[in-house]
Design a protein around this motif. Sequence first.
Motif, PDB file in Angstrom:
ATOM      1  N   THR A 221       0.837  -1.207   0.000  1.00 15.80           N
ATOM      2  CA  THR A 221       0.000   0.000   0.000  1.00 15.80           C
ATOM      3  C   THR A 221       0.868   1.251   0.000  1.00 15.80           C
ATOM      4  OG1 THR A 221      -1.710  -1.195   1.237  1.00 15.80           O
ATOM      5  CG2 THR A 221      -1.846   1.204   1.219  1.00 15.80           C
ATOM      6  N   LEU A 222       1.970   1.215   0.739  1.00 13.82           N
ATOM      7  CA  LEU A 222       2.888   2.364   0.734  1.00 13.82           C
ATOM      8  C   LEU A 222       3.489   2.576  -0.645  1.00 13.82           C
ATOM      9  CD1 LEU A 222       4.479   4.603   2.107  1.00 13.82           C
ATOM     10  CD2 LEU A 222       6.119   2.884   2.895  1.00 13.82           C
ATOM     11  N   CYS A 297      11.454   8.577   2.596  1.00 16.84           N
ATOM     12  CA  CYS A 297      10.128   9.067   2.217  1.00 16.84           C
ATOM     13  C   CYS A 297      10.062  10.587   2.290  1.00 16.84           C
ATOM     14  CB  CYS A 297       9.076   8.430   3.113  1.00 16.84           C
ATOM     15  SG  CYS A 297       7.376   8.790   2.611  1.00 16.84           S
ATOM     16  N   ALA A 298      10.668  11.165   3.336  1.00 11.62           N
ATOM     17  CA  ALA A 298      10.682  12.620   3.469  1.00 11.62           C
ATOM     18  C   ALA A 298      11.426  13.264   2.301  1.00 11.62           C
ATOM     19  CB  ALA A 298      11.323  13.017   4.798  1.00 11.62           C
ATOM     20  N   LEU A 299      12.556  12.676   1.906  1.00 10.94           N
ATOM     21  CA  LEU A 299      13.309  13.210   0.760  1.00 10.94           C
ATOM     22  C   LEU A 299      12.489  13.094  -0.516  1.00 10.94           C
ATOM     23  CD1 LEU A 299      15.920  14.297  -0.491  1.00 10.94           C
ATOM     24  CD2 LEU A 299      16.741  11.933  -0.640  1.00 10.94           C
ATOM     25  N   TYR A 300      11.804  11.991  -0.687  1.00 11.58           N
ATOM     26  CA  TYR A 300      10.957  11.790  -1.868  1.00 11.58           C
ATOM     27  C   TYR A 300       9.903  12.890  -1.967  1.00 11.58           C
ATOM     28  CZ  TYR A 300       7.807   9.201  -5.061  1.00 11.58           C
ATOM     29  OH  TYR A 300       7.001   8.810  -6.106  1.00 11.58           O
ATOM     30  N   LEU A 301       9.231  13.168  -0.861  1.00  8.77           N
ATOM     31  CA  LEU A 301       8.185  14.193  -0.874  1.00  8.77           C
ATOM     32  C   LEU A 301       8.769  15.587  -1.024  1.00  8.77           C
ATOM     33  CD1 LEU A 301       5.939  12.762   1.990  1.00  8.77           C
ATOM     34  CD2 LEU A 301       5.579  12.551  -0.477  1.00  8.77           C
ATOM     35  N   ALA A 302       9.878  15.850  -0.343  1.00 10.34           N
ATOM     36  CA  ALA A 302      10.476  17.183  -0.404  1.00 10.34           C
ATOM     37  C   ALA A 302      11.018  17.495  -1.796  1.00 10.34           C
ATOM     38  CB  ALA A 302      11.591  17.305   0.630  1.00 10.34           C
ATOM     39  N   THR A 303      11.447  16.468  -2.519  1.00  9.38           N
ATOM     40  CA  THR A 303      11.987  16.697  -3.858  1.00  9.38           C
ATOM     41  C   THR A 303      10.948  17.314  -4.777  1.00  9.38           C
ATOM     42  OG1 THR A 303      13.529  14.846  -3.603  1.00  9.38           O
ATOM     43  CG2 THR A 303      13.090  15.579  -5.843  1.00  9.38           C
ATOM     44  N   PHE A 304       9.679  17.029  -4.538  1.00  7.31           N
ATOM     45  CA  PHE A 304       8.634  17.629  -5.368  1.00  7.31           C
ATOM     46  C   PHE A 304       8.536  19.135  -5.127  1.00  7.31           C
ATOM     47  CE2 PHE A 304       7.373  13.161  -5.279  1.00  7.31           C
ATOM     48  CZ  PHE A 304       7.175  12.928  -6.620  1.00  7.31           C
ATOM     49  N   GLY A 305       8.920  19.587  -3.943  1.00  4.88           N
ATOM     50  CA  GLY A 305       9.007  21.024  -3.734  1.00  4.88           C
ATOM     51  C   GLY A 305      10.086  21.635  -4.610  1.00  4.88           C
ATOM     52  N   THR A 318       1.700  21.178   0.109  1.00  8.16           N
ATOM     53  CA  THR A 318       1.215  19.958   0.750  1.00  8.16           C
ATOM     54  C   THR A 318       2.330  18.933   0.912  1.00  8.16           C
ATOM     55  OG1 THR A 318       0.488  19.234  -1.442  1.00  8.16           O
ATOM     56  CG2 THR A 318      -1.180  20.220  -0.013  1.00  8.16           C
ATOM     57  N   ARG A 319       3.172  18.809  -0.077  1.00  8.16           N
ATOM     58  CA  ARG A 319       4.215  17.789  -0.019  1.00  8.16           C
ATOM     59  C   ARG A 319       5.377  18.209   0.877  1.00  8.16           C
ATOM     60  NH1 ARG A 319       3.765  15.087  -6.088  1.00  8.16           N
ATOM     61  NH2 ARG A 319       1.498  14.892  -5.946  1.00  8.16           N
ATOM     62  N   LEU A 348       0.238   8.235   6.545  1.00  8.43           N
ATOM     63  CA  LEU A 348       0.598   9.622   6.270  1.00  8.43           C
ATOM     64  C   LEU A 348       0.600   9.920   4.775  1.00  8.43           C
ATOM     65  CD1 LEU A 348       1.704  12.404   7.119  1.00  8.43           C
ATOM     66  CD2 LEU A 348       3.991  11.394   7.106  1.00  8.43           C
ATOM     67  N   VAL A 349       1.246   9.049   3.974  1.00  5.59           N
ATOM     68  CA  VAL A 349       1.308   9.290   2.532  1.00  5.59           C
ATOM     69  C   VAL A 349      -0.072   9.144   1.900  1.00  5.59           C
ATOM     70  CG1 VAL A 349       2.416   8.617   0.379  1.00  5.59           C
ATOM     71  CG2 VAL A 349       3.701   8.489   2.506  1.00  5.59           C
ATOM     72  N   THR A 350      -0.888   8.225   2.422  1.00  3.74           N
ATOM     73  CA  THR A 350      -2.251   8.064   1.910  1.00  3.74           C
ATOM     74  C   THR A 350      -3.091   9.305   2.184  1.00  3.74           C
ATOM     75  OG1 THR A 350      -2.135   5.659   2.261  1.00  3.74           O
ATOM     76  CG2 THR A 350      -4.323   6.633   2.011  1.00  3.74           C
ATOM     77  N   VAL A 351      -2.958   9.858   3.378  1.00  2.00           N
ATOM     78  CA  VAL A 351      -3.678  11.092   3.718  1.00  2.00           C
ATOM     79  C   VAL A 351      -3.236  12.230   2.811  1.00  2.00           C
ATOM     80  CG1 VAL A 351      -3.967  12.867   5.493  1.00  2.00           C
ATOM     81  CG2 VAL A 351      -4.192  10.448   6.095  1.00  2.00           C
ATOM     82  N   LEU A 352      -1.942  12.307   2.515  1.00  2.00           N
ATOM     83  CA  LEU A 352      -1.450  13.338   1.590  1.00  2.00           C
ATOM     84  C   LEU A 352      -2.133  13.209   0.235  1.00  2.00           C
ATOM     85  CD1 LEU A 352       0.577  15.481   0.495  1.00  2.00           C
ATOM     86  CD2 LEU A 352       2.152  13.570   0.059  1.00  2.00           C
ATOM     87  N   ASN A 353      -2.211  11.996  -0.299  1.00  2.00           N
ATOM     88  CA  ASN A 353      -2.836  11.809  -1.606  1.00  2.00           C
ATOM     89  C   ASN A 353      -4.319  12.160  -1.587  1.00  2.00           C
ATOM     90  OD1 ASN A 353      -0.550  10.914  -3.030  1.00  2.00           O
ATOM     91  ND2 ASN A 353      -0.771   8.838  -2.244  1.00  2.00           N
ATOM     92  N   LEU A 354      -5.008  11.781  -0.532  1.00  2.00           N
ATOM     93  CA  LEU A 354      -6.435  12.112  -0.423  1.00  2.00           C
ATOM     94  C   LEU A 354      -6.636  13.618  -0.299  1.00  2.00           C
ATOM     95  CD1 LEU A 354      -7.621   9.264   1.988  1.00  2.00           C
ATOM     96  CD2 LEU A 354      -8.044   9.454  -0.477  1.00  2.00           C
ATOM     97  N   THR A 355      -5.762  14.274   0.448  1.00  2.00           N
ATOM     98  CA  THR A 355      -5.851  15.734   0.602  1.00  2.00           C
ATOM     99  C   THR A 355      -5.649  16.437  -0.725  1.00  2.00           C
ATOM    100  OG1 THR A 355      -5.036  15.586   2.880  1.00  2.00           O
ATOM    101  CG2 THR A 355      -4.879  17.736   1.786  1.00  2.00           C
TER     102      THR A 355
END
Length: 380
Positions: A221-222, A297-305, A318-319, A348-355
């Motif tokens: 799921t992750l 995971c934090a680096l993955y999300l922050a890279t989108f910034g 959001t990311r 946490l990542v699922t909530v981000l996607n839903l948001t």
Amino acid sequence: METEKKVAWSELFFDLVLVFAVTQVSALLHHDHGWSGTGRAVIAFVPIYWVWVGNTVYSNTHDAERPLNRIALFAAGLCGLMMALALPEAFGDRGLLFAGAYFCARLLLAALAHVPGRRPTPTPAVLSVLISGPLLLAGGVLDGGARIGLWALAAAVDLAAPRLTRRNMMRLDFESGHLAERFGLFVMIALGESIVAVGAPVASAPELGAGSLTAVAVAFTLVCSLWWVYFHLAASAVRHGLETAAVRADVARQVLSYGHLSLIASVIAVAVGMAEAVAHPGQRLPLGVAALLYGGCALYLATFGYTRWHLFRSWSVTRLVAAAVTLALLPPAALLPSLGALALLTALVTVLNLTELALVRTRGGLPGGPAPTTEPAPTP
């Protein structure tokens, strides 16, 4: 109307080497979860990644289906295979094999791109032949800290090469759709490796307990959630950014070459963390493993910034917030059983996607993004 360039079958065949190489980089991290092990894995991954990037850019700007280009791509694949075979002992007895295979791959690319009768122009491949390749070869005959130092310097040269050769890279006529698809496929390879890393140890276990099966389901799921973060919105945003950029070479360098290096490296780190969590679902994760799982995971999300800023000069709020929350949860996650730490990150990542899905539906885009025209703006 001009036909859009498609990914060639030979390029997909070349990618099969990367599947093995990514697996070998993950094995390095499995062996040593500490800072030194992570540093060595990064130093080894950069040359492999740069071989793939160089051949991908060449195939983007040339006809990859020409027999000569196909053969050259196969030869580069053989070099990549030798690098992958050397990886388990790259900092031991196989250092020269790793360095020699890299040098041959870059020399081949530089020769292929050279136009007869013209003076060689500075390109990343040429700099690799003249600087980073010899540094790797020199490090391959040395041991210990000397090898690590020279290889780290070689990796730094490779990373700086696209910026140093910007003037010549600006002359290339990139095919935006093809280039965006190629880098997206590399992200897919890394995500696929994470599934293999999770499933292989459990499949070989003598018994399949409820805890292990639950951990596999949560880990999968992750992976799905990480896929959604990239392919639901970001993949189309990268293509849109390339197509509308004033200087495509700059976007290709910042968002593709550098941004995707960070994305793929972070997925590899998460894969190692997930594999350890699934192997021992009822035990606490060692701090180094928890750092790979949550930090990756934090680096993955922050890279989108980072990528959003270079594409649209706006922040992926959001990311970036989700990345900060992920890091904040690392200390308490290290106190939980592995299954609990994995479930918390997945939630946490699922909530981000839903948001983000809700924000796109209600506002036509995410906070900080460019104003939509006829369709919601793609959001990396």
